[in-house]
Structures are given as C-alpha cells and as structure tokens.
Design a protein around this motif. Structure first.
Motif, PDB file in Angstrom:
ATOM      1  N   SER A 152      19.986  11.364  13.473  1.00 46.19           N
ATOM      2  CA  SER A 152      20.989  10.606  12.384  1.00 46.19           C
ATOM      3  C   SER A 152      20.998   9.152  12.198  1.00 46.19           C
ATOM      4  N   GLY A 153      21.001   8.794  11.145  1.00 44.73           N
ATOM      5  CA  GLY A 153      21.443   7.350  10.870  1.00 44.73           C
ATOM      6  C   GLY A 153      22.885   7.279  11.043  1.00 44.73           C
ATOM      7  N   GLY A 154      23.493   6.479   9.639  1.00 47.58           N
ATOM      8  CA  GLY A 154      24.977   6.172   9.797  1.00 47.58           C
ATOM      9  C   GLY A 154      25.611   7.304   8.525  1.00 47.58           C
ATOM     10  N   VAL A 155      26.004   6.606   7.524  1.00 44.23           N
ATOM     11  CA  VAL A 155      26.779   7.287   6.662  1.00 44.23           C
ATOM     12  C   VAL A 155      26.088   8.648   6.035  1.00 44.23           C
ATOM     13  N   GLY A 156      24.818   8.722   5.741  1.00 43.25           N
ATOM     14  CA  GLY A 156      24.330  10.097   5.132  1.00 43.25           C
ATOM     15  C   GLY A 156      24.226  10.975   6.467  1.00 43.25           C
ATOM     16  N   GLY A 157      23.867  10.739   7.481  1.00 41.91           N
ATOM     17  CA  GLY A 157      23.771  11.575   8.412  1.00 41.91           C
ATOM     18  C   GLY A 157      25.073  11.932   9.029  1.00 41.91           C
ATOM     19  N   ALA A 158      26.201  11.054   9.133  1.00 40.11           N
ATOM     20  CA  ALA A 158      27.525  11.564   9.460  1.00 40.11           C
ATOM     21  C   ALA A 158      28.260  12.614   8.746  1.00 40.11           C
ATOM     22  N   GLY A 182      18.486   1.259  16.040  1.00 40.76           N
ATOM     23  CA  GLY A 182      17.988   0.206  15.317  1.00 40.76           C
ATOM     24  C   GLY A 182      18.976  -1.022  14.574  1.00 40.76           C
ATOM     25  N   ASP A 183      19.730  -0.348  14.181  1.00 38.28           N
ATOM     26  CA  ASP A 183      20.789  -1.177  13.376  1.00 38.28           C
ATOM     27  C   ASP A 183      21.822  -2.134  14.345  1.00 38.28           C
ATOM     28  N   ASP A 184      21.656  -1.944  15.576  1.00 42.27           N
ATOM     29  CA  ASP A 184      22.547  -2.536  16.494  1.00 42.27           C
ATOM     30  C   ASP A 184      22.562  -4.034  16.495  1.00 42.27           C
ATOM     31  N   TRP A 242      19.519  -8.785   6.401  1.00 46.17           N
ATOM     32  CA  TRP A 242      18.723  -8.295   5.189  1.00 46.17           C
ATOM     33  C   TRP A 242      19.598  -7.257   4.358  1.00 46.17           C
ATOM     34  N   TRP A 243      20.265  -6.361   5.077  1.00 52.15           N
ATOM     35  CA  TRP A 243      20.815  -5.240   4.246  1.00 52.15           C
ATOM     36  C   TRP A 243      22.174  -5.692   3.838  1.00 52.15           C
ATOM     37  N   VAL A 244      22.943  -6.262   4.743  1.00 55.82           N
ATOM     38  CA  VAL A 244      24.353  -6.660   4.381  1.00 55.82           C
ATOM     39  C   VAL A 244      24.396  -7.816   3.573  1.00 55.82           C
ATOM     40  N   PRO A 288      19.071  15.113   8.871  1.00 54.33           N
ATOM     41  CA  PRO A 288      20.021  14.967   7.582  1.00 54.33           C
ATOM     42  C   PRO A 288      19.469  14.079   6.535  1.00 54.33           C
ATOM     43  N   PRO A 289      20.261  13.972   5.458  1.00 56.75           N
ATOM     44  CA  PRO A 289      19.748  12.775   4.409  1.00 56.75           C
ATOM     45  C   PRO A 289      19.654  11.490   4.999  1.00 56.75           C
ATOM     46  N   SER A 290      19.356  11.136   5.889  1.00 58.03           N
ATOM     47  CA  SER A 290      19.242   9.644   6.459  1.00 58.03           C
ATOM     48  C   SER A 290      18.103   8.782   5.879  1.00 58.03           C
ATOM     49  N   ARG A 295      15.727   8.532  -6.554  1.00 61.49           N
ATOM     50  CA  ARG A 295      16.684   7.163  -6.218  1.00 61.49           C
ATOM     51  C   ARG A 295      17.361   7.601  -4.826  1.00 61.49           C
ATOM     52  N   PRO A 296      17.859   6.676  -4.087  1.00 58.50           N
ATOM     53  CA  PRO A 296      18.864   6.842  -3.095  1.00 58.50           C
ATOM     54  C   PRO A 296      20.267   7.257  -3.543  1.00 58.50           C
ATOM     55  N   VAL A 297      20.980   8.041  -2.816  1.00 57.88           N
ATOM     56  CA  VAL A 297      22.198   8.292  -3.288  1.00 57.88           C
ATOM     57  C   VAL A 297      23.159   7.009  -3.185  1.00 57.88           C
ATOM     58  N   ARG A 298      22.852   6.343  -2.179  1.00 62.33           N
ATOM     59  CA  ARG A 298      23.538   5.008  -1.945  1.00 62.33           C
ATOM     60  C   ARG A 298      22.669   4.481  -0.986  1.00 62.33           C
ATOM     61  N   GLY A 299      22.766   2.982  -0.694  1.00 65.51           N
ATOM     62  CA  GLY A 299      21.955   2.259   0.143  1.00 65.51           C
ATOM     63  C   GLY A 299      20.808   1.765  -0.544  1.00 65.51           C
ATOM     64  N   HIS A 300      19.591   1.394   0.275  1.00 62.76           N
ATOM     65  CA  HIS A 300      18.541   0.962  -0.471  1.00 62.76           C
ATOM     66  C   HIS A 300      17.113   1.463   0.442  1.00 62.76           C
ATOM     67  N   ALA A 301      17.343   2.582   0.178  1.00 62.00           N
ATOM     68  CA  ALA A 301      16.256   3.367   0.761  1.00 62.00           C
ATOM     69  C   ALA A 301      14.718   3.087   0.097  1.00 62.00           C
ATOM     70  N   ASP A 302      14.876   2.636  -1.337  1.00 61.96           N
ATOM     71  CA  ASP A 302      13.897   2.455  -2.235  1.00 61.96           C
ATOM     72  C   ASP A 302      13.367   1.266  -1.907  1.00 61.96           C
TER      73      ASP A 302
HETATM   74  P1  GDP Z   1      23.373   4.493   6.912  1.00 68.04           P
HETATM   75  O1  GDP Z   1      22.616   4.445   8.260  1.00 68.04           O
HETATM   76  O2  GDP Z   1      24.744   4.287   6.784  1.00 68.04           O
HETATM   77  O3  GDP Z   1      22.313   3.786   5.888  1.00 68.04           O
HETATM   78  O4  GDP Z   1      22.820   5.957   6.702  1.00 68.04           O
HETATM   79  P2  GDP Z   1      21.977   7.189   6.815  1.00 68.04           P
HETATM   80  O5  GDP Z   1      20.504   6.373   7.125  1.00 68.04           O
HETATM   81  O6  GDP Z   1      22.285   8.016   7.570  1.00 68.04           O
HETATM   82  O7  GDP Z   1      21.825   7.546   5.261  1.00 68.04           O
HETATM   83  C1  GDP Z   1      21.448   6.890   4.129  1.00 68.04           C
HETATM   84  C2  GDP Z   1      20.912   7.558   3.146  1.00 68.04           C
HETATM   85  O8  GDP Z   1      21.916   8.834   2.891  1.00 68.04           O
HETATM   86  C3  GDP Z   1      20.837   6.849   2.037  1.00 68.04           C
HETATM   87  O9  GDP Z   1      18.971   6.924   1.710  1.00 68.04           O
HETATM   88  C4  GDP Z   1      21.328   8.026   0.940  1.00 68.04           C
HETATM   89  O10 GDP Z   1      20.581   8.072  -0.185  1.00 68.04           O
HETATM   90  C5  GDP Z   1      21.563   9.206   1.701  1.00 68.04           C
HETATM   91  N1  GDP Z   1      22.714  10.132   1.141  1.00 68.04           N
HETATM   92  C6  GDP Z   1      24.279   9.474   1.051  1.00 68.04           C
HETATM   93  N2  GDP Z   1      24.896  10.335   0.421  1.00 68.04           N
HETATM   94  C7  GDP Z   1      23.991  11.498  -0.044  1.00 68.04           C
HETATM   95  C8  GDP Z   1      24.296  12.505  -0.515  1.00 68.04           C
HETATM   96  O11 GDP Z   1      25.403  12.773  -0.791  1.00 68.04           O
HETATM   97  N3  GDP Z   1      23.249  13.459  -0.581  1.00 68.04           N
HETATM   98  C9  GDP Z   1      21.916  13.066  -0.242  1.00 68.04           C
HETATM   99  N4  GDP Z   1      20.850  13.875  -0.533  1.00 68.04           N
HETATM  100  N5  GDP Z   1      21.689  11.885   0.407  1.00 68.04           N
HETATM  101  C10 GDP Z   1      22.509  11.045   0.574  1.00 68.04           C
END
Ligand code: GDP
Ligand code: CA
Length: 343
Positions: free
Chosen positions: A7-13, A46-48, A172-174, A212-214, A250-257
């Motif tokens: 897991s990463g952060g928000v998507g993973g959690a 890695g985000d630490d 870079w990110w924030v 998870p979708p991290s 497209r990423p749902v949130r953040g800058h995966a692109d």
């Molecule tokens: P971060 O460390 O906080 O950036 O979180 P993660 O790496 O765990 O997750 C970030 C990824 O979660 C982003 O690329 C988002 O596109 C994805 N994400 C967030 N919400 C959702 C959702 O509801 N569905 C899916 N499929 N992906 C999501």
C-alpha cells in the motif's frame, strides 16, 4: 487465510479499509474454515521526510488514521478536525517549510515516532506501537513498513542553468504540485535497503497478495524496488491480484500520470498492468477500460472502480476477493512470463 497488501497512502488506505470490512462481512469466506483472516499491509516509506527534526511517514500514517477512524476524510490524509497552531508559530519564528501541512494532532505522531526512533527502536517497532494506538490488531491488521532502512524518493527536474537537479519527492509533489517535468525518480538508500522483518515472509506465505489502487511508480514501484520484494512476488504461490489506480486513462486523484510519463509507460490501466506483468495474476479495471489490450492471458475483470465512500470501497474489495477466488495460483503469471508451454 492470510492476505498481504502492498500500500501507498490514500488510495491504498481506502481500499484496505474496504477490504477489512469485506472480510468482516464474510469471515473465512474464501476458505470456509471460519478462522478470521489476517491482513498484513506492507507500506511505502519512499515518501518519508524529516521536517523540523521530526520523521514523517505519510503513507504509513494514512493507513493508520484511515483504519483507525481518525483520518480527515476529505483530504484522505492527516487527522480529522486538526488545528495548525504549531506550524503557524514556527512560521512566525521563520522556521519552515510552510508548504507541508502538518496539523497539531498529526504532529503528535511524528514527535512520538522520532522519540522512539531516537531511543533505538526500528521503524517496524515504532509502527507496531502506533498501530496499537489506532486499534489495528483488533481489526486483524498488521502494518509493516516495507523497510526499516531510511529511504527517500527523489525527483530529477530541470534546474535554472539548463541542467538537472534532484529534489525530495514531497517538494515536487506537494510544493510544486508535480508540475515540474520529471525526467527520473531515484530512491536514496534503496540499494542498501533490506526488507523489514516479516515482509518477504508475508508475501511468500500469503494465500492472496493484493495490489490496491496505489500509485504504481512512487508507492507500489518503491515497494517493488526494495531488494527481494519483487522476487518474493514472482515466487509466491499466492495469486497476486490488483486494482487499477487509473480510470479512463486518468488518476482518480494525485499525479500518477506525471509519474508514469518519465518511465515511458502509457497512462492507462493496461500500461500499469504491464509494470506488474512478471507477477500479476488478475487485474480489476473500470468499465471504461474494459476494451483495452492487456498482457496476454491476464484475467481482467471490469467493474465500477471508483471508491466514493466506505461501502463503495467494501464492494470493490469484495469484487477483488471474488476475482481472486476464481484463479488458480500462479496461472496468469506463468502465462504472461513464460510464453507458450513446452510440449
Ligand atoms: P498516496 O500515497 O496518498 O498518493 O496514495 P496511493 O499511492 O495509495 O494511491 C494513489 C492512487 O490512488 C492514485 O493514483 C489514484 O488515482 C488512486 N485512487 C484514489 N482513489 C481511487 C478510487 O476511488 N478508485 C481507484 N481505482 N483508484 C483511486
Ligand atoms: Ca504517498
């Protein structure tokens, strides 16, 4: 039943919280043995970053706060109802940075972590203490940092003289909102890093491994880069099943692109699956991405991939468990990796 999630952060959690709920709704479902499922979450470090002399682990904390019911739901990180008195006072003293939001309650975590690290505890031991505070053992969840070795993701960006410089991932990110064009990601300390106690074992002995979708580059990609982790995924008997973090390219949130571009990887659910092709056995994508060409013979299931709320994440996790339940161990992996079977 043992499940291990990377897991990463928000998507993973958010996904892991749904997984906990889905498992609670059908205990022992996949095995029918009635034993509660143990879930091990391997978190990205890695985000630490060290700020104000404090060690901050944003992804581990997002998992802790989300599972423990203390997260700011709108942000997806930090503490609900937090105040910002300390950072405001520091700013008056000319002590920054001001671009990294740390609330007062959140800061208690970083003070405790830094204190315990200073006393000689490993990050794993510190994380175990924090996990007890947030009730993770009662949920059947163990949270492991991927490594106890300090690592930091850096981003290579243009400098003013037409050359390049590396800045901390968080800057870079924030600070820059991932708008500075990145040419590469490097991870300081990664080559010397060793997996934290229990990490490789949790992957090798799992009944199911979940992605998870991290973020595939700066969350999952960092975890995969810790020596030994990728080999453990290739070697595990457990099916490895993932959820695309991209919907409709497209990423749902953040800058995966912005993270995939420097790797030359297509910004799509298929592009992300390709990053995992050597160990992935099943892939959940959104209906919008159902028609794309995926790695050959990879089982792909299309569904609604958006986690709008906790019930939505629980539904999604349930669908992942269903997809995993229909796979034979290693099936897709062998198909993707080895090509046609020998006669
Ligand atoms: P971060 O460390 O906080 O950036 O979180 P993660 O790496 O765990 O997750 C970030 C990824 O979660 C982003 O690329 C988002 O596109 C994805 N994400 C967030 N919400 C959702 C959702 O509801 N569905 C899916 N499929 N992906 C999501
Ligand atoms: Ca992160």
């Amino acid at each position: 039943m043992q499940i291990t999630a990377l897991s990463g952060g928000v998507g993973g959690a958010r996904f892991v919280r749904g997984l906990v709920q889905a498992l609670a709704a059908s205990p022992g479902a996949s095995r029918g043995d009635g034993e509660p499922t143990q879930l091990t979450v391997v978190g990205n470090t890695g985000d630490d970053i060290t700020l104000f002399g404090l060690r901050v682990c944003p992804d581990l904390d997002s998992v802790l706060y989300t599972l423990g019911g203390g997260v700011d739901e709108d942000q997806g990180w930090g503490r609900a109802g937090d105040t910002h008195a300390l950072l405001a006072e520091l700013a008056k003293l000319g002590v920054g940075p001001e671009w990294f939001g740390l609330g007062d309650r959140d800061l208690a975590t970083h003070v405790a972590r830094s204190l315990w690290l200073g006393q000689g505890l490993s990050l794993s031991q510190v994380t175990e203490r924090l996990a007890r505070r947030w009730g993770l053992p009662e949920l059947g969840v163990r949270l492991l940092p991927v490594t106890d070795t300090p690592i930091e993701t850096h981003v290579v960006v243009p400098d003013e003289e037409g050359g390049e410089r590396a800045i901390h991932f968080q800057e870079w990110w924030v600070r820059h909102g991932a708008r500075l064009p990145a040419s590469a990601f490097t991870v300081a300390g990664l080559a010397q890093a060793t997996p934290a106690p229990g990490v490789l074992e949790a992957i090798r002995s799992a009944d199911l491994v979940v992605l998870p979708p991290s973020n595939p580059v700066v969350s999952i990609g960092i975890i995969l880069g810790v020596p030994g982790v990728r080999d453990a995924l290739r070697g595990t008997r457990a099916p490895v099943v993932g959820v695309s973090p991209l919907i409709g390219g497209r990423p749902v949130r953040g800058h995966a692109d912005a993270c995939l571009a420097p790797l030359g990887v297509e910004v799509s659910a298929a592009g992300v699956a390709g990053l995992y092709a050597d160990f992935l056995d099943g892939w959940l994508v959104d209906h919008a991405d159902a028609g794309a060409p995926y790695p050959s013979r990879l089982p792909v299931q299309a569904t609604d991939l958006l986690m709008r709320d906790v019930p939505g994440a629980t539904r999604l996790a349930g669908e992942l468990l269903d997809l995993a339940g229909g796979l034979s161990p290693g099936r897709g992996r062998r198909a993707v990796d080895a090509g046609p079977a020998a006669p």
